[in-house]
Motif scaffolding. Sequence first.
Motif, PDB file in Angstrom:
ATOM      1  N   LYS A  85       3.789 -51.899  -5.131  1.00 13.78           N
ATOM      2  CA  LYS A  85       5.062 -52.568  -4.863  1.00 13.78           C
ATOM      3  C   LYS A  85       5.002 -53.433  -3.609  1.00 13.78           C
ATOM      4  O   LYS A  85       5.448 -54.567  -3.590  1.00 13.78           O
ATOM      5  N   TRP A  86       4.423 -52.909  -2.539  1.00 18.46           N
ATOM      6  CA  TRP A  86       4.424 -53.616  -1.262  1.00 18.46           C
ATOM      7  C   TRP A  86       3.346 -54.680  -1.203  1.00 18.46           C
ATOM      8  O   TRP A  86       3.582 -55.782  -0.690  1.00 18.46           O
ATOM      9  N   VAL A  87       2.172 -54.379  -1.713  1.00 21.97           N
ATOM     10  CA  VAL A  87       1.086 -55.372  -1.715  1.00 21.97           C
ATOM     11  C   VAL A  87       1.471 -56.556  -2.586  1.00 21.97           C
ATOM     12  O   VAL A  87       1.276 -57.716  -2.216  1.00 21.97           O
ATOM     13  N   ASP A  88       2.061 -56.270  -3.750  1.00 23.68           N
ATOM     14  CA  ASP A  88       2.453 -57.329  -4.677  1.00 23.68           C
ATOM     15  C   ASP A  88       3.493 -58.285  -4.095  1.00 23.68           C
ATOM     16  O   ASP A  88       3.619 -59.409  -4.534  1.00 23.68           O
ATOM     17  N   TRP A  89       4.263 -57.819  -3.147  1.00 22.61           N
ATOM     18  CA  TRP A  89       5.313 -58.676  -2.617  1.00 22.61           C
ATOM     19  C   TRP A  89       4.724 -59.845  -1.813  1.00 22.61           C
ATOM     20  O   TRP A  89       5.244 -60.948  -1.838  1.00 22.61           O
ATOM     21  N   VAL A  90       3.613 -59.602  -1.142  1.00 26.09           N
ATOM     22  CA  VAL A  90       3.022 -60.636  -0.288  1.00 26.09           C
ATOM     23  C   VAL A  90       1.765 -61.228  -0.919  1.00 26.09           C
ATOM     24  O   VAL A  90       1.616 -62.455  -1.008  1.00 26.09           O
ATOM     25  N   PHE A  91       0.867 -60.371  -1.357  1.00 25.63           N
ATOM     26  CA  PHE A  91      -0.433 -60.846  -1.831  1.00 25.63           C
ATOM     27  C   PHE A  91      -0.465 -60.970  -3.349  1.00 25.63           C
ATOM     28  O   PHE A  91       0.183 -60.213  -4.066  1.00 25.63           O
ATOM     29  N   THR A  92      -1.250 -61.918  -3.808  1.00 27.56           N
ATOM     30  CA  THR A  92      -1.472 -62.045  -5.241  1.00 27.56           C
ATOM     31  C   THR A  92      -2.364 -60.904  -5.687  1.00 27.56           C
ATOM     32  O   THR A  92      -3.373 -60.612  -5.047  1.00 27.56           O
ATOM     33  N   THR A  93      -1.990 -60.250  -6.769  1.00 26.33           N
ATOM     34  CA  THR A  93      -2.838 -59.213  -7.348  1.00 26.33           C
ATOM     35  C   THR A  93      -3.265 -59.673  -8.736  1.00 26.33           C
ATOM     36  O   THR A  93      -2.750 -60.661  -9.271  1.00 26.33           O
ATOM     37  N   ASN A  94      -4.209 -58.947  -9.296  1.00 27.50           N
ATOM     38  CA  ASN A  94      -4.753 -59.381 -10.586  1.00 27.50           C
ATOM     39  C   ASN A  94      -3.685 -59.413 -11.677  1.00 27.50           C
ATOM     40  O   ASN A  94      -3.713 -60.270 -12.546  1.00 27.50           O
ATOM     41  N   LEU A 117       1.630 -64.667  -2.854  1.00 28.60           N
ATOM     42  CA  LEU A 117       2.710 -65.057  -3.770  1.00 28.60           C
ATOM     43  C   LEU A 117       3.924 -65.588  -3.018  1.00 28.60           C
ATOM     44  O   LEU A 117       4.935 -65.918  -3.632  1.00 28.60           O
ATOM     45  N   ILE A 118       3.816 -65.675  -1.703  1.00 23.29           N
ATOM     46  CA  ILE A 118       4.970 -66.097  -0.901  1.00 23.29           C
ATOM     47  C   ILE A 118       5.464 -67.475  -1.324  1.00 23.29           C
ATOM     48  O   ILE A 118       6.656 -67.690  -1.504  1.00 23.29           O
TER      49      ILE A 118
END
Length: 162
Positions: A85-94, A117-118
């Motif tokens: 949840k937290w990583v996805d908010w800032v960084f692009t994930t696969n 993803l900002i």
Amino acid sequence: MYWIHRAEHRWYFVLRVSGHGAHHSFKKLNALNFGLNHPLELFFLAIPAALMEVIFGVGLAAVGASILLVIQASIVHSNLNMSSKWVDWVFTTNRHHIRHHSVVLEESNTNYGCGTLIWDRVFGTFIDSSTRECGVGPTEPTLVQKLFMPVREPSDTTVAPS
Ligand SMILES: [Zn+2]
């Protein structure tokens, strides 16, 4: 990087001359095909780093940022489930980047950020959903077809509006 990537998907001419369609032609993503771009696209991808160097003279900081971007690009193209949840908010994930590689044009024209993803959140191109199929058509073009995509796109492919 966000705006170059978005332009590649927004304007058919930019897509063609950049060769970005070749990068999107893989039916299955993995950690290595982040770097499998058309040779023409490598020029487009180097523009932001070159501008940063010319304008700000950042030197080693640009090299460090480029190394981090390569690592991040490898992760987002992998098939590892690294979302949170937290990583996805800032960084692009696969999960979000695989959607960007969707064979469905409307799904592909989202989540342009490869590192973060900002900018997608700020400019309204972020979509939080998954996709079923990657690629630019029902079949994956051959290596030769990928090399010629800037001048001759296979008939069953669609990456950007024409
Ligand atoms: Zn793309």
